[in-house]
Design a protein around this motif. Sequence first.
Motif, short mmCIF file in Angstrom:
data_model
loop_
_atom_site.label_atom_id
_atom_site.label_comp_id
_atom_site.label_asym_id
_atom_site.label_seq_id
_atom_site.Cartn_x
_atom_site.Cartn_y
_atom_site.Cartn_z
N GLN A 1 67.94 -15.23 55.53
CA GLN A 1 68.47 -16.58 55.69
C GLN A 1 69.87 -16.54 56.31
N ILE A 2 70.66 -15.55 55.89
CA ILE A 2 72.00 -15.40 56.46
C ILE A 2 71.90 -15.08 57.95
N LYS A 3 70.97 -14.17 58.31
CA LYS A 3 70.78 -13.84 59.73
C LYS A 3 70.33 -15.08 60.50
N ASN A 4 69.39 -15.83 59.90
CA ASN A 4 68.93 -17.06 60.55
C ASN A 4 70.07 -18.06 60.70
N PHE A 5 70.90 -18.16 59.67
CA PHE A 5 72.05 -19.04 59.71
C PHE A 5 73.01 -18.61 60.81
N ASP A 6 73.26 -17.30 60.89
CA ASP A 6 74.14 -16.77 61.95
C ASP A 6 73.56 -17.07 63.33
N ASN A 7 72.24 -16.87 63.47
CA ASN A 7 71.59 -17.18 64.75
C ASN A 7 71.73 -18.66 65.09
N LEU A 8 71.53 -19.52 64.08
CA LEU A 8 71.67 -20.96 64.31
C LEU A 8 73.12 -21.31 64.69
N ARG A 9 74.07 -20.67 64.04
CA ARG A 9 75.49 -20.93 64.34
C ARG A 9 75.79 -20.53 65.79
N VAL A 10 75.24 -19.40 66.22
CA VAL A 10 75.43 -18.94 67.60
C VAL A 10 74.79 -19.94 68.57
N GLN A 11 73.58 -20.40 68.23
CA GLN A 11 72.90 -21.36 69.10
C GLN A 11 73.67 -22.68 69.18
N VAL A 12 74.17 -23.15 68.03
CA VAL A 12 74.96 -24.38 68.02
C VAL A 12 76.21 -24.22 68.88
N ALA A 13 76.88 -23.08 68.73
CA ALA A 13 78.08 -22.83 69.53
C ALA A 13 77.74 -22.81 71.01
N ALA A 14 76.61 -22.20 71.36
CA ALA A 14 76.19 -22.15 72.76
C ALA A 14 75.90 -23.55 73.28
N LEU A 15 75.23 -24.36 72.45
CA LEU A 15 74.94 -25.73 72.87
C LEU A 15 76.22 -26.54 73.04
N GLN A 16 77.18 -26.33 72.12
CA GLN A 16 78.46 -27.04 72.24
C GLN A 16 79.17 -26.62 73.53
N ASP A 17 79.16 -25.30 73.82
CA ASP A 17 79.78 -24.82 75.06
C ASP A 17 79.09 -25.45 76.27
N GLN A 18 77.76 -25.49 76.26
CA GLN A 18 77.01 -26.08 77.37
C GLN A 18 77.34 -27.55 77.52
N SER A 19 77.46 -28.23 76.37
CA SER A 19 77.80 -29.65 76.39
C SER A 19 79.19 -29.85 76.98
N GLU A 20 80.13 -28.98 76.61
CA GLU A 20 81.49 -29.08 77.16
C GLU A 20 81.47 -28.81 78.66
N VAL A 21 80.67 -27.83 79.08
CA VAL A 21 80.55 -27.53 80.51
C VAL A 21 79.98 -28.74 81.25
N ASP A 22 78.95 -29.35 80.67
CA ASP A 22 78.35 -30.53 81.29
C ASP A 22 79.38 -31.66 81.38
N ASN A 23 80.13 -31.87 80.29
CA ASN A 23 81.16 -32.92 80.29
C ASN A 23 82.22 -32.64 81.35
N LEU A 24 82.66 -31.39 81.44
CA LEU A 24 83.66 -31.03 82.44
C LEU A 24 83.11 -31.22 83.85
N ARG A 25 81.85 -30.84 84.03
CA ARG A 25 81.23 -31.01 85.35
C ARG A 25 81.19 -32.49 85.72
N ASN A 26 80.85 -33.33 84.75
CA ASN A 26 80.81 -34.78 84.99
C ASN A 26 82.21 -35.33 85.30
N GLU A 27 83.21 -34.81 84.59
CA GLU A 27 84.59 -35.25 84.85
C GLU A 27 85.03 -34.84 86.25
N VAL A 28 84.67 -33.61 86.64
CA VAL A 28 85.03 -33.14 87.97
C VAL A 28 84.38 -34.02 89.04
N THR A 29 83.12 -34.35 88.85
CA THR A 29 82.42 -35.22 89.80
C THR A 29 83.10 -36.58 89.88
#
Length: 104
Positions: A5-33
């Motif tokens: 469960q801890i490994k799964n939690f860590d994996n989920l935390r990594v995935q959430v962080a990756a999604l947040q990073d992607q969301s920030e990248v998308d937001n920045l891309r939209n701001e640049v446009t």
Amino acid sequence: ALQNQIKNFDNLRVQVAALQDQSEVDNLRNEVTALQNQMKNFDHLRDQVTALQDQSEADNLRNQVPALQNQIKNFDNLRVQVAALQDQSEVDNLRNEVTALQNQ
């Protein structure tokens, strides 16, 4: 089981962080446009302002033309008057010379 469960939690935390990073990248891309579009609009507005300034300068110059034409006419009239005065002065000088010669 807890370790999994801890490994799964860590994996989920990594995935959430990756999604947040992607969301920030998308937001920045939209701001640049959006900023690029604003720059294009700014460039367009600057071109319009330049065109209006050029038109305004042309109008000002066009408005000065009649006054300059009048000044040229006045100058021509003055030149004619000066020439007439010079001619009259020469006539007066010649008349004086004739009178002086007659008096001799």
